[in-house]
Design a protein around this motif. Structure first.
Motif, PDB file in Angstrom:
ATOM      1  N   ALA A  19      66.876  46.989 -67.578  1.00 20.43           N
ATOM      2  CA  ALA A  19      65.981  46.330 -68.527  1.00 20.43           C
ATOM      3  C   ALA A  19      66.700  46.069 -69.844  1.00 20.43           C
ATOM      4  CB  ALA A  19      64.734  47.183 -68.755  1.00 20.43           C
ATOM      5  N   SER A  20      67.508  47.005 -70.272  1.00 17.18           N
ATOM      6  CA  SER A  20      68.269  46.848 -71.508  1.00 17.18           C
ATOM      7  C   SER A  20      69.264  45.692 -71.384  1.00 17.18           C
ATOM      8  CB  SER A  20      69.002  48.148 -71.838  1.00 17.18           C
ATOM      9  OG  SER A  20      69.775  48.000 -72.994  1.00 17.18           O
ATOM     10  N   ASP A  21      69.906  45.571 -70.238  1.00 18.60           N
ATOM     11  CA  ASP A  21      70.846  44.470 -70.010  1.00 18.60           C
ATOM     12  C   ASP A  21      70.116  43.124 -70.040  1.00 18.60           C
ATOM     13  OD1 ASP A  21      72.915  46.265 -69.799  1.00 18.60           O
ATOM     14  OD2 ASP A  21      73.004  46.210 -67.588  1.00 18.60           O
ATOM     15  N   ARG A  22      68.929  43.075 -69.418  1.00 21.75           N
ATOM     16  CA  ARG A  22      68.153  41.828 -69.420  1.00 21.75           C
ATOM     17  C   ARG A  22      67.729  41.461 -70.840  1.00 21.75           C
ATOM     18  NH1 ARG A  22      65.840  44.247 -64.917  1.00 21.75           N
ATOM     19  NH2 ARG A  22      63.905  44.676 -66.037  1.00 21.75           N
ATOM     20  N   ALA A  23      67.300  42.450 -71.617  1.00 25.19           N
ATOM     21  CA  ALA A  23      66.897  42.196 -73.007  1.00 25.19           C
ATOM     22  C   ALA A  23      68.081  41.698 -73.826  1.00 25.19           C
ATOM     23  CB  ALA A  23      66.306  43.458 -73.630  1.00 25.19           C
ATOM     24  N   ALA A  24      69.242  42.283 -73.630  1.00 26.54           N
ATOM     25  CA  ALA A  24      70.443  41.850 -74.347  1.00 26.54           C
ATOM     26  C   ALA A  24      70.803  40.424 -73.970  1.00 26.54           C
ATOM     27  CB  ALA A  24      71.603  42.795 -74.063  1.00 26.54           C
ATOM     28  N   SER A  25      70.611  40.070 -72.710  1.00 25.22           N
ATOM     29  CA  SER A  25      70.907  38.716 -72.253  1.00 25.22           C
ATOM     30  C   SER A  25      69.973  37.708 -72.924  1.00 25.22           C
ATOM     31  CB  SER A  25      70.767  38.650 -70.733  1.00 25.22           C
ATOM     32  OG  SER A  25      70.942  37.332 -70.287  1.00 25.22           O
ATOM     33  N   VAL A  26      68.702  38.060 -73.041  1.00 30.40           N
ATOM     34  CA  VAL A  26      67.747  37.181 -73.713  1.00 30.40           C
ATOM     35  C   VAL A  26      68.125  37.062 -75.187  1.00 30.40           C
ATOM     36  CG1 VAL A  26      65.343  36.968 -74.459  1.00 30.40           C
ATOM     37  CG2 VAL A  26      65.865  37.601 -72.095  1.00 30.40           C
ATOM     38  N   ALA A  27      68.457  38.176 -75.825  1.00 28.64           N
ATOM     39  CA  ALA A  27      68.821  38.160 -77.242  1.00 28.64           C
ATOM     40  C   ALA A  27      70.065  37.311 -77.484  1.00 28.64           C
ATOM     41  CB  ALA A  27      69.031  39.583 -77.752  1.00 28.64           C
ATOM     42  N   ASP A  28      70.992  37.314 -76.550  1.00 29.66           N
ATOM     43  CA  ASP A  28      72.212  36.511 -76.700  1.00 29.66           C
ATOM     44  C   ASP A  28      71.899  35.019 -76.712  1.00 29.66           C
ATOM     45  OD1 ASP A  28      73.814  38.742 -76.839  1.00 29.66           O
ATOM     46  OD2 ASP A  28      74.395  38.675 -74.711  1.00 29.66           O
ATOM     47  N   ARG A  29      70.830  34.625 -76.034  1.00 31.31           N
ATOM     48  CA  ARG A  29      70.453  33.209 -75.962  1.00 31.31           C
ATOM     49  C   ARG A  29      69.478  32.807 -77.061  1.00 31.31           C
ATOM     50  NH1 ARG A  29      69.746  34.850 -70.566  1.00 31.31           N
ATOM     51  NH2 ARG A  29      67.505  34.554 -70.779  1.00 31.31           N
ATOM     52  N   ALA A  30      68.958  33.757 -77.810  1.00 32.56           N
ATOM     53  CA  ALA A  30      67.975  33.481 -78.851  1.00 32.56           C
ATOM     54  C   ALA A  30      68.652  32.850 -80.060  1.00 32.56           C
ATOM     55  CB  ALA A  30      67.276  34.782 -79.257  1.00 32.56           C
ATOM     56  N   PRO A  31      67.866  32.143 -80.866  1.00 32.80           N
ATOM     57  CA  PRO A  31      68.441  31.582 -82.095  1.00 32.80           C
ATOM     58  C   PRO A  31      68.891  32.688 -83.045  1.00 32.80           C
ATOM     59  CG  PRO A  31      66.152  30.858 -81.772  1.00 32.80           C
ATOM     60  CD  PRO A  31      66.468  31.836 -80.705  1.00 32.80           C
ATOM     61  N   GLU A  32      69.731  32.329 -83.976  1.00 38.07           N
ATOM     62  CA  GLU A  32      70.181  33.272 -84.989  1.00 38.07           C
ATOM     63  C   GLU A  32      68.981  33.758 -85.805  1.00 38.07           C
ATOM     64  OE1 GLU A  32      73.232  34.588 -85.728  1.00 38.07           O
ATOM     65  OE2 GLU A  32      73.826  33.681 -83.820  1.00 38.07           O
ATOM     66  N   PRO A  33      68.961  35.029 -86.189  1.00 37.35           N
ATOM     67  CA  PRO A  33      67.846  35.539 -86.999  1.00 37.35           C
ATOM     68  C   PRO A  33      67.631  34.749 -88.290  1.00 37.35           C
ATOM     69  CG  PRO A  33      69.162  37.356 -86.166  1.00 37.35           C
ATOM     70  CD  PRO A  33      69.891  36.093 -85.803  1.00 37.35           C
ATOM     71  N   ALA A  34      68.704  34.293 -88.917  1.00 32.19           N
ATOM     72  CA  ALA A  34      68.561  33.505 -90.148  1.00 32.19           C
ATOM     73  C   ALA A  34      67.840  32.186 -89.877  1.00 32.19           C
ATOM     74  CB  ALA A  34      69.925  33.252 -90.774  1.00 32.19           C
ATOM     75  N   THR A  35      68.071  31.602 -88.718  1.00 21.26           N
ATOM     76  CA  THR A  35      67.380  30.366 -88.355  1.00 21.26           C
ATOM     77  C   THR A  35      65.899  30.628 -88.147  1.00 21.26           C
ATOM     78  OG1 THR A  35      69.378  29.471 -87.347  1.00 21.26           O
ATOM     79  CG2 THR A  35      67.282  28.488 -86.658  1.00 21.26           C
ATOM     80  N   VAL A  36      65.583  31.718 -87.461  1.00 22.80           N
ATOM     81  CA  VAL A  36      64.176  32.084 -87.244  1.00 22.80           C
ATOM     82  C   VAL A  36      63.489  32.321 -88.590  1.00 22.80           C
ATOM     83  CG1 VAL A  36      62.620  33.791 -86.214  1.00 22.80           C
ATOM     84  CG2 VAL A  36      64.643  33.025 -84.953  1.00 22.80           C
ATOM     85  N   ALA A  37      64.167  33.009 -89.508  1.00 24.69           N
ATOM     86  CA  ALA A  37      63.606  33.273 -90.838  1.00 24.69           C
ATOM     87  C   ALA A  37      63.388  31.963 -91.590  1.00 24.69           C
ATOM     88  CB  ALA A  37      64.528  34.197 -91.623  1.00 24.69           C
ATOM     89  N   ARG A  38      64.379  31.073 -91.557  1.00 32.17           N
ATOM     90  CA  ARG A  38      64.261  29.803 -92.270  1.00 32.17           C
ATOM     91  C   ARG A  38      63.118  28.961 -91.735  1.00 32.17           C
ATOM     92  NH1 ARG A  38      65.663  25.148 -90.713  1.00 32.17           N
ATOM     93  NH2 ARG A  38      67.138  25.870 -89.141  1.00 32.17           N
TER      94      ARG A  38
END
Length: 151
Positions: free
Chosen positions: A13-32
């Motif tokens: 589950a941790s590996d799957r979560a890390a894989s999703v996080a790797d494909r997510a936008p940058e946190p600064a982009t989400v904040a902006r």
């Protein structure tokens, strides 16, 4: 209890979560985008219902405004739509997020004064706006650290 099996499932589950996080936008982009969407939405709502927003102008502040509280909210609505759209579009982000940061900080100061003077009025809004001001400052600082983009 099968701790080895549980450990393997947790690792998977941790590996799957890390894989999703790797494909997510940058946190600064989400904040902006989040800040820009909030400023844009607030501006649109001020244009659609300025009377409800004028309730945040307490009686002792109204005479200090150059215009009526409703007109004040309409002018702010127009500005917020422009600055919010600029932040979402990542154009003039430094300027627009600076305006948002200063405006939200000033709003927090005003709400804190009202909270003290008016016996706790707008405390819920103050609590929320402190977080939004922090978000605006974070977006501003990020925009100042990255290379300038031309619109």
């Amino acid at each position: 209890m099968d701790f080895d099996g549980l450990s393997a499932r947790v690792a998977s589950a941790s590996d799957r979560a890390a894989s999703v996080a790797d494909r997510a936008p940058e946190p600064a982009t989400v904040a902006r985008v989040g800040l820009g969407a909030m400023v844009l939405a607030a501006g649109v709502h001020k244009l659609l219902d300025p009377l409800s927003w004028s309730a945040y102008v307490v009686p002792w502040l109204a005479p200090l405004l150059v215009v009526s509280p409703v007109t004040f909210m309409l002018v702010n609505g127009v500005l917020e739509v422009g600055f919010g759209a600029a932040i979402v579009a990542d154009r003039y982000t430094g300027l627009a997020s600076a305006v948002a940061a200063v405006s939200l900080s000033a709003t927090c100061l005003y709400l804190a004064v009202v909270f003290v003077v008016e016996g706790g009025l707008f405390g819920d809004v103050l609590a929320r706006d402190i977080g939004l001001a922090g978000l605006a400052w974070a977006v501003l600082l990020d925009s100042l650290r990255r290379p300038t983009r031309t619109p």
